[in-house]
Design a protein around this motif. Sequence first.
Motif, PDB file in Angstrom:
ATOM      1  N   GLN A  60      -3.046  30.678  28.237  1.00  0.00           N
ATOM      2  CA  GLN A  60      -4.162  31.450  28.803  1.00  0.00           C
ATOM      3  C   GLN A  60      -4.586  30.951  30.166  1.00  0.00           C
ATOM      4  OE1 GLN A  60      -4.486  28.728  27.464  1.00  0.00           O
ATOM      5  NE2 GLN A  60      -6.532  27.914  27.352  1.00  0.00           N
ATOM      6  N   SER A  61      -3.992  29.851  30.609  1.00  0.00           N
ATOM      7  CA  SER A  61      -4.277  29.325  31.941  1.00  0.00           C
ATOM      8  C   SER A  61      -3.310  28.170  32.152  1.00  0.00           C
ATOM      9  CB  SER A  61      -5.709  28.799  32.054  1.00  0.00           C
ATOM     10  OG  SER A  61      -5.815  27.523  31.452  1.00  0.00           O
ATOM     11  N   GLU A  62      -3.280  27.647  33.361  1.00  0.00           N
ATOM     12  CA  GLU A  62      -2.428  26.496  33.592  1.00  0.00           C
ATOM     13  C   GLU A  62      -2.956  25.279  32.841  1.00  0.00           C
ATOM     14  OE1 GLU A  62      -3.476  28.543  35.893  1.00  0.00           O
ATOM     15  OE2 GLU A  62      -1.785  29.182  37.117  1.00  0.00           O
ATOM     16  N   GLY A  63      -4.291  25.251  32.673  1.00  0.00           N
ATOM     17  CA  GLY A  63      -4.854  24.158  31.873  1.00  0.00           C
ATOM     18  C   GLY A  63      -4.284  24.205  30.465  1.00  0.00           C
ATOM     19  N   GLY A  64      -4.167  25.399  29.921  1.00  0.00           N
ATOM     20  CA  GLY A  64      -3.604  25.556  28.590  1.00  0.00           C
ATOM     21  C   GLY A  64      -2.134  25.192  28.554  1.00  0.00           C
ATOM     22  N   ALA A  65      -1.418  25.591  29.606  1.00  0.00           N
ATOM     23  CA  ALA A  65       0.008  25.256  29.651  1.00  0.00           C
ATOM     24  C   ALA A  65       0.185  23.740  29.663  1.00  0.00           C
ATOM     25  CB  ALA A  65       0.649  25.881  30.885  1.00  0.00           C
ATOM     26  N   ALA A  66      -0.676  23.055  30.408  1.00  0.00           N
ATOM     27  CA  ALA A  66      -0.573  21.591  30.461  1.00  0.00           C
ATOM     28  C   ALA A  66      -0.925  20.973  29.107  1.00  0.00           C
ATOM     29  CB  ALA A  66      -1.493  21.038  31.546  1.00  0.00           C
ATOM     30  N   GLY A  67      -1.902  21.563  28.421  1.00  0.00           N
ATOM     31  CA  GLY A  67      -2.274  21.060  27.101  1.00  0.00           C
ATOM     32  C   GLY A  67      -1.131  21.217  26.112  1.00  0.00           C
ATOM     33  N   ALA A  68      -0.492  22.392  26.150  1.00  0.00           N
ATOM     34  CA  ALA A  68       0.639  22.635  25.255  1.00  0.00           C
ATOM     35  C   ALA A  68       1.804  21.702  25.603  1.00  0.00           C
ATOM     36  CB  ALA A  68       1.079  24.093  25.349  1.00  0.00           C
ATOM     37  N   LEU A  69       1.970  21.473  26.897  1.00  0.00           N
ATOM     38  CA  LEU A  69       3.011  20.552  27.347  1.00  0.00           C
ATOM     39  C   LEU A  69       2.756  19.165  26.742  1.00  0.00           C
ATOM     40  CD1 LEU A  69       5.353  20.411  29.565  1.00  0.00           C
ATOM     41  CD2 LEU A  69       3.624  19.405  31.055  1.00  0.00           C
ATOM     42  N   HIS A  70       1.512  18.727  26.819  1.00  0.00           N
ATOM     43  CA  HIS A  70       1.161  17.417  26.275  1.00  0.00           C
ATOM     44  C   HIS A  70       1.430  17.360  24.771  1.00  0.00           C
ATOM     45  CE1 HIS A  70      -2.101  14.087  25.718  1.00  0.00           C
ATOM     46  NE2 HIS A  70      -0.876  13.603  25.620  1.00  0.00           N
ATOM     47  N   GLY A  71       1.022  18.431  24.073  1.00  0.00           N
ATOM     48  CA  GLY A  71       1.231  18.455  22.630  1.00  0.00           C
ATOM     49  C   GLY A  71       2.704  18.426  22.267  1.00  0.00           C
ATOM     50  N   ALA A  72       3.493  19.204  22.993  1.00  0.00           N
ATOM     51  CA  ALA A  72       4.931  19.261  22.702  1.00  0.00           C
ATOM     52  C   ALA A  72       5.584  17.905  22.967  1.00  0.00           C
ATOM     53  CB  ALA A  72       5.594  20.349  23.547  1.00  0.00           C
ATOM     54  N   LEU A  73       5.126  17.237  24.002  1.00  0.00           N
ATOM     55  CA  LEU A  73       5.695  15.920  24.321  1.00  0.00           C
ATOM     56  C   LEU A  73       5.324  14.892  23.257  1.00  0.00           C
ATOM     57  CD1 LEU A  73       4.955  15.938  28.153  1.00  0.00           C
ATOM     58  CD2 LEU A  73       7.226  15.955  27.097  1.00  0.00           C
ATOM     59  N   GLN A  74       4.115  15.015  22.694  1.00  0.00           N
ATOM     60  CA  GLN A  74       3.715  14.108  21.617  1.00  0.00           C
ATOM     61  C   GLN A  74       4.704  14.174  20.463  1.00  0.00           C
ATOM     62  OE1 GLN A  74       1.792  11.786  21.291  1.00  0.00           O
ATOM     63  NE2 GLN A  74       0.057  12.095  22.635  1.00  0.00           N
ATOM     64  N   GLU A  75       5.295  15.345  20.288  1.00  0.00           N
ATOM     65  CA  GLU A  75       6.196  15.519  19.164  1.00  0.00           C
ATOM     66  C   GLU A  75       7.653  15.288  19.543  1.00  0.00           C
ATOM     67  OE1 GLU A  75       5.446  15.438  16.281  1.00  0.00           O
ATOM     68  OE2 GLU A  75       3.319  15.925  16.273  1.00  0.00           O
ATOM     69  N   GLY A  76       7.866  14.697  20.715  1.00  0.00           N
ATOM     70  CA  GLY A  76       9.227  14.297  21.061  1.00  0.00           C
ATOM     71  C   GLY A  76      10.164  15.437  21.398  1.00  0.00           C
ATOM     72  N   THR A  77       9.637  16.506  21.992  1.00  0.00           N
ATOM     73  CA  THR A  77      10.538  17.566  22.441  1.00  0.00           C
ATOM     74  C   THR A  77      10.559  17.603  23.965  1.00  0.00           C
ATOM     75  OG1 THR A  77       8.740  19.140  22.257  1.00  0.00           O
ATOM     76  CG2 THR A  77      10.319  19.111  20.463  1.00  0.00           C
ATOM     77  N   LEU A  78      11.656  18.145  24.498  1.00  0.00           N
ATOM     78  CA  LEU A  78      11.809  18.277  25.943  1.00  0.00           C
ATOM     79  C   LEU A  78      10.916  19.421  26.394  1.00  0.00           C
ATOM     80  CD1 LEU A  78      15.692  18.023  25.901  1.00  0.00           C
ATOM     81  CD2 LEU A  78      14.072  16.209  26.513  1.00  0.00           C
ATOM     82  N   ALA A  79       9.905  19.110  27.174  1.00  0.00           N
ATOM     83  CA  ALA A  79       8.913  20.121  27.522  1.00  0.00           C
ATOM     84  C   ALA A  79       8.741  20.216  29.028  1.00  0.00           C
ATOM     85  CB  ALA A  79       7.579  19.796  26.860  1.00  0.00           C
ATOM     86  N   THR A  80       8.571  21.469  29.470  1.00  0.00           N
ATOM     87  CA  THR A  80       8.564  21.763  30.902  1.00  0.00           C
ATOM     88  C   THR A  80       7.547  22.848  31.202  1.00  0.00           C
ATOM     89  OG1 THR A  80      10.940  21.328  30.955  1.00  0.00           O
ATOM     90  CG2 THR A  80      10.055  22.561  32.800  1.00  0.00           C
ATOM     91  N   THR A  81       7.037  22.847  32.435  1.00  0.00           N
ATOM     92  CA  THR A  81       6.289  23.993  32.898  1.00  0.00           C
ATOM     93  C   THR A  81       6.565  24.191  34.378  1.00  0.00           C
ATOM     94  OG1 THR A  81       4.149  25.120  32.958  1.00  0.00           O
ATOM     95  CG2 THR A  81       4.127  22.764  33.392  1.00  0.00           C
ATOM     96  N   PHE A  82       6.123  25.350  34.893  1.00  0.00           N
ATOM     97  CA  PHE A  82       6.306  25.693  36.314  1.00  0.00           C
ATOM     98  C   PHE A  82       4.950  26.085  36.867  1.00  0.00           C
ATOM     99  CE2 PHE A  82       9.826  27.281  33.710  1.00  0.00           C
ATOM    100  CZ  PHE A  82      10.880  26.523  34.195  1.00  0.00           C
ATOM    101  N   THR A  83       4.656  25.650  38.079  1.00  0.00           N
ATOM    102  CA  THR A  83       3.367  26.056  38.622  1.00  0.00           C
ATOM    103  C   THR A  83       3.285  25.803  40.114  1.00  0.00           C
ATOM    104  OG1 THR A  83       0.987  26.002  38.180  1.00  0.00           O
ATOM    105  CG2 THR A  83       2.100  23.896  38.285  1.00  0.00           C
ATOM    106  N   ALA A  84       2.087  26.015  40.660  1.00  0.00           N
ATOM    107  CA  ALA A  84       1.826  25.792  42.079  1.00  0.00           C
ATOM    108  C   ALA A  84       0.319  25.775  42.304  1.00  0.00           C
ATOM    109  CB  ALA A  84       2.443  26.911  42.917  1.00  0.00           C
ATOM    110  N   SER A  85      -0.066  25.177  43.391  1.00  0.00           N
ATOM    111  CA  SER A  85      -1.417  25.313  43.934  1.00  0.00           C
ATOM    112  C   SER A  85      -2.540  25.143  42.912  1.00  0.00           C
ATOM    113  CB  SER A  85      -1.509  26.682  44.624  1.00  0.00           C
ATOM    114  OG  SER A  85      -2.707  26.814  45.331  1.00  0.00           O
TER     115      SER A  85
END
Lengths: 461, 616
Positions: A60-85
Amino acid sequence: MRPITVDGNEAVARVAYRLSEVIAIYPITPSSPMAELADEWASKGEPNLLGLVPKVVEMQSEGGAAGALHGALQEGTLATTFTASQGLLLMIPDMFKIAGQALPGVIHVAARALATHALSIFGDHQDLYAVRPTGWAILVSESVQAAQDLAAIAHISALKASLPFLHAMDGFRTSHEVQKITPLSDRELKALFPWEALEAFRRRALTPEAPVIRGTAQNPDHYFQNREAINPYYDRLPGVVQEVMDRFAEVTARRYEPYEYFGHPEAERVVVVMGSASLAVEEAVEHLLKRGERVGMVRVRLFRPFHVEAFLKALPHSATKVAVLDRGKEPGAVGEPLFQEVAAALALRGGDLPVVVGGRYGLSSKEFTPAMALGVFEELKKERPRHGFTVGIVDDLTMRSLPYPEVDFEDPASVRAVFFALGPTAPSPPTRTPSRSSARRPPSSPRGTSSTTPRSRAPAR
Amino acid sequence: VSHLRFGPNPLEKPYLIQRANFVGIHQWGFLERLPMLHLAEEGATVLINTPYPKEEVWDRLPRPVQEEILKKKLKVYVINAYELARQVGLPGRINTIMQAAFFKLSGVLPEEEAKARIKKGIEKSYGKRGRSVLEKNFQAVELGFGAVEPLPIPGRITSDKELIPPMVGEAPPFVRDVLGPIALGLGDSLPVSLFPADGTYPTGTARYEKRGIAEFVPTWDPEVCVQCGKCVLVCPHAVIRAKVVPEEALAGAPEGFPHRKAMWKELSGEFTIAISADDCTGCSLCVEACPAKDKRNPSRKALNMAPRLEVREALNRDWDFFLSLPETPRAGLKLHTVKDVQLLPPLFEFPGACAGCGETPYLRLLSQLFGDRLIVANATGCSSIYGGNLPTTPWSKNKEGRGPAWANSLFEDNAEFGLGMRLALDKKAEYARRLLPEFREVLGEGLVARLLEEVGPEALEERRKDVALLREKLASLEDPKGQGPPGGGRGPHPPLGLDRGRRRLGLRHRLRGPGPRPGQRGQGQGPGAGHRGLLQHRGPGLQGHGPGGHRQVRHRGQDQPQEGPGLHGHELRPRLRGPGGHGGGRRPHREDLPRGRGPPRPRPHHRLQPLHRPRH
């Protein structure tokens, strides 16, 4: 491998997609195509390097994408996002957490201006500079080929170093430039991929089978000590990047250095620069070398951690005048971020110090040409070159801008076509098609490059 | 710990007192465990609030305290502030008395002037509370000045009592050597190399930290008890536990170990309740919740508060024995009933939450029901402090080493953080499923088929056995493709296809609006309002119902858990609604409570090792 013709976004996305299991997105110009391509490929069932379709989730926002990224990394998966500005700005809180917990996430950025007196969707390094203190390693690419290659180097280094990587290319200038590049094959990526590091990362996954707690709250008596315990990871990080780049050269025959020098071996005047502008500076240096001038350029690819030793090794000891070019602005600072790093690195070296000045260029995709670089080299001839200059604009208010000569750097052997057209229908076919078709010709044929003309592009956000 | 400097010269010292000439020890319990006199300079004055008569005090001091008093020639004074507070009708409120005693001993002002100024301050602070409160406080001032007495010091060591170690029992080395000093306030002495680089800490550590902070703790009367389980359900600190055990298991019980025939249709055996006196905070919610009255003496219930120092020895002995008793078998328990749920061991115990916390009972309950396969994405707030503030954490594990795995990211990103975990787990399970058929020859058709089958929580144990078998078979395998099974066997995997639920547990206190974000709070509630509300909170919120209720809990399930189909706040709450609506237990006082505790995690880390956790 047969060359392919892609823009920077596609070049990066092709790599990021194959090296990810969870991709959290919230598309933002000029990085949107990376997210959209990943989404498209996932919906078509394209597999990643593990033979699995990555999960692409739009938040729902880049903040959310970063949160999901953090959660996915906690579980040991390769996690990525794309963004800017602004999107990258919204990720800052989680970026500190991810780095503080030594998690190997990756963010690919099409570097873009920040909204200050005005919003701008165009490219510069202000967003990268805004996340300097988060603890993420920052790798910056100068071309479409480099963007693809450093994207892979970022993912691999992150796993091997157990630290997150931000990989950036210049928004629009690189992200939307269509170029003929040598692609990275699955075979090459598999040869490069650190399987053991992945295994070790997986073992850190949060699981009730062997529970731990993370993200504690700490008090004055121990927070400081615990914060320092991460040091060895940062200390070894530049070495890891170097190692990965060396291995990359073995596998692909394309060599990258964290800090790369181009110019006279005993240069007196040296420009330090990061990103696509370094290719323009390179042209200017070539031009001056032919005239017998002792000039050179250091291209910075590893901005964080800034490795003082490797940087000083790249910078010729003969340099007496150094100009550091920053594609950003930090009002009130002694100088912009790259200048600060270079000045501090030289101060730490001690001894006979060159004169170091900093200047700004290229904000919001303002053109930066080899001629402008010549203007900077000219300024360095002065005994006391100006600090805090600008180049590429006329500043008749505070008189900071440098003059520069009119020099033609075009290749007479090239076809140089410009199309004026209206709306989204026109620019794409004429500019993209020729360069794409040129990729299918023998390698000796002219390389087609094209840039979009984003002035007519409706800013998505 | 409060630090106070004043004097004739301006004092601009932005650091804590290094050498004190006055040390006030307001809690006797601190003397038994915390180093405090190391801050005292030679000849300093020490004021101790003691529950014991003056004559007994010296002999009751631990040996190291006696030594330091003698070595530094400290002048020691005693006062029984809790007793005085009760006398003036302000039970538990010892601050005014201790302040008066300090002024008397420090002699910074002539006595009469000091009294006058303190009273003026009291009028300012409590004036709105009415005359009687003022009078009681004035009286407290007089008593504070009058009752403080010098402690006769015999001039020799008479005690052989050592300080209680910060981590008791068989604490693992990391807990003892790293978390222990932090618990004592000596964390400053710990070097960097002892800390985990990525901030990962062990669970199950609060059990080693016996704080002993309650003045009164509950005692259990098996004859009056109706075995309803409400006390276990409301206990915010998991210090009241119940089991039903076979009679023969009680063979080695300590004398007087309380138990009674289990009143269950489905269960036979002996029912017993144990209370951990040194983990209890004395909130007395259990007594409030207890519906059983002693018919011979209606003022007594099945649970009654008693002075901790008098009953702790017996309670601790019983507690230790209780822990050694076998768990009541989970199979067959009706997990939607309070009566049966009380028999499940908690995997969330002894949080450092305020006495009577309204949030922790829900977490404890959650851990009883699902703790051995629970991953928590915590939102920053009270739950991240009592859940994860060093040194110790209440999140715990069972005998098999399973338990809730807990991580806190931020406040703002909590839902997304949890979603990221869920997506990752699904992806890994998908990967494992994709890889499984490739290993058919090694694993055998049967095992592969079983693992690929989607099952519910009822098949938990079977699935665990299969996963263990899978690990074993894969471990013996030579790297089959020269690249390792990347998601494959050796790493930890979510039990394949099991219980893919994701639920949200909201913990809110009443001053926060329905939205979880502070920015959404109503007007007129400053940033401190929520916190104050929490401190005043005494009920576990089980009584509160409507929008103005104390706490509410919501569960949103994607799939219905087979195990606990009835686990919904609204089903549990009505059963516990007290007759008086909002209850009326003794309120905990802020100053009675120790300050922040934290979450812990053991494991010595060196160099780059720390990231790679040893697996079970």
